[in-house]
Scaffold this active site. Sequence first.
Site, PDB file in Angstrom:
ATOM      1  N   CYS A   1     -10.587 -14.327  -1.507  1.00  0.00           N
ATOM      2  CA  CYS A   1      -9.782 -13.107  -1.686  1.00  0.00           C
ATOM      3  C   CYS A   1      -8.805 -13.331  -2.837  1.00  0.00           C
ATOM      4  CB  CYS A   1      -9.035 -12.798  -0.389  1.00  0.00           C
ATOM      5  SG  CYS A   1      -7.745 -11.553  -0.566  1.00  0.00           S
TER       6      CYS A   1
ATOM      7  N   ASP B   1       1.353  -5.499 -11.135  1.00  0.00           N
ATOM      8  CA  ASP B   1      -0.067  -5.172 -11.248  1.00  0.00           C
ATOM      9  C   ASP B   1      -0.571  -5.596 -12.627  1.00  0.00           C
ATOM     10  OD1 ASP B   1      -2.030  -2.892  -9.640  1.00  0.00           O
ATOM     11  OD2 ASP B   1      -2.565  -3.443 -11.694  1.00  0.00           O
TER      12      ASP B   1
ATOM     13  N   HIS C   1      -7.395  -6.730   0.443  1.00  0.00           N
ATOM     14  CA  HIS C   1      -6.225  -7.398   1.024  1.00  0.00           C
ATOM     15  C   HIS C   1      -5.121  -6.349   0.954  1.00  0.00           C
ATOM     16  CE1 HIS C   1      -3.558 -11.238   1.430  1.00  0.00           C
ATOM     17  NE2 HIS C   1      -2.744 -10.194   1.475  1.00  0.00           N
TER      18      HIS C   1
ATOM     19  N   HIS D   1      -2.267  -3.911   0.442  1.00  0.00           N
ATOM     20  CA  HIS D   1      -1.195  -3.928  -0.549  1.00  0.00           C
ATOM     21  C   HIS D   1      -0.623  -2.541  -0.714  1.00  0.00           C
ATOM     22  CE1 HIS D   1      -5.086  -3.245  -2.531  1.00  0.00           C
ATOM     23  NE2 HIS D   1      -4.445  -2.459  -3.382  1.00  0.00           N
TER      24      HIS D   1
HETATM   25  P1  5GP Z   1      -6.500  -0.815  -5.109  1.00  0.00           P
HETATM   26  O1  5GP Z   1      -7.440   0.072  -5.868  1.00  0.00           O
HETATM   27  O2  5GP Z   1      -7.235  -1.807  -4.259  1.00  0.00           O
HETATM   28  O3  5GP Z   1      -5.457  -0.029  -4.329  1.00  0.00           O
HETATM   29  O4  5GP Z   1      -5.645  -1.578  -6.189  1.00  0.00           O
HETATM   30  C1  5GP Z   1      -5.908  -2.876  -6.611  1.00  0.00           C
HETATM   31  C2  5GP Z   1      -4.944  -3.188  -7.724  1.00  0.00           C
HETATM   32  O5  5GP Z   1      -4.964  -4.588  -7.948  1.00  0.00           O
HETATM   33  C3  5GP Z   1      -5.296  -2.519  -9.064  1.00  0.00           C
HETATM   34  O6  5GP Z   1      -4.213  -1.711  -9.492  1.00  0.00           O
HETATM   35  C4  5GP Z   1      -5.543  -3.698 -10.004  1.00  0.00           C
HETATM   36  O7  5GP Z   1      -5.062  -3.476 -11.320  1.00  0.00           O
HETATM   37  C5  5GP Z   1      -4.812  -4.834  -9.317  1.00  0.00           C
HETATM   38  N1  5GP Z   1      -5.384  -6.151  -9.540  1.00  0.00           N
HETATM   39  C6  5GP Z   1      -6.677  -6.513  -9.407  1.00  0.00           C
HETATM   40  N2  5GP Z   1      -6.848  -7.824  -9.666  1.00  0.00           N
HETATM   41  C7  5GP Z   1      -5.617  -8.315  -9.949  1.00  0.00           C
HETATM   42  C8  5GP Z   1      -5.140  -9.620 -10.302  1.00  0.00           C
HETATM   43  O8  5GP Z   1      -5.888 -10.600 -10.387  1.00  0.00           O
HETATM   44  N3  5GP Z   1      -3.812  -9.736 -10.554  1.00  0.00           N
HETATM   45  C9  5GP Z   1      -2.946  -8.681 -10.452  1.00  0.00           C
HETATM   46  N4  5GP Z   1      -1.661  -8.913 -10.711  1.00  0.00           N
HETATM   47  N5  5GP Z   1      -3.361  -7.433 -10.113  1.00  0.00           N
HETATM   48  C10 5GP Z   1      -4.683  -7.255  -9.868  1.00  0.00           C
HETATM   49 ZN    ZN Z   2      -6.451 -11.996   1.216  1.00  0.00          ZN
END
Ligand code: 5GP
Ligand code: ZN
Length: 116
Positions: A4, A30, A97, A99
């Site tokens: 993850c 992000d 995960h 968030h």
């Molecule tokens: P979701 O679509 O799951 O709500 O948002 C996932 C967020 O995680 C996205 O805004 C994406 O830019 C961010 N994200 C994905 N991988 C990484 C990473 O390795 N590091 C950081 N800081 N943000 C990440």
């Molecule tokens: Zn996790």
Amino acid sequence: MSDCIFCKIVDGRIPAKKVYEDDDILAFNDINPARPVHVLVIPKKHIASLATVTADDTPVLGKMLATANEIATAQGSPDGFRIIINTGRVGQQEVQHLHIHIVGGPDPVGPMLKRI
Ligand code: 5GP
Ligand code: ZN
């Protein structure tokens, strides 16, 4: 969860710009910000999504929300912000995960959703 990406950020296997941390939660910028302030707040414990939380998770969920204003203010969004929690397929959650997104900055973030 060894595969993850957010667990990897918690244990330091992937770098991130951390902006807040305590025993239970971690906040970091992000990687692909949608607004001048775009912080992700996660439980350090792996919880897949809001669809899989249990009553035991209530304290950490409360802490994530209760800390959001402090984080937003410190990061440059003192006049309000928006919280987004994408959940599951329909919510188009990409990282499995749990968030919360804190988005904000000096200006209003825009309409909540595009109308269908
Ligand atoms: P979701 O679509 O799951 O709500 O948002 C996932 C967020 O995680 C996205 O805004 C994406 O830019 C961010 N994200 C994905 N991988 C990484 C990473 O390795 N590091 C950081 N800081 N943000 C990440
Ligand atoms: Zn996790």
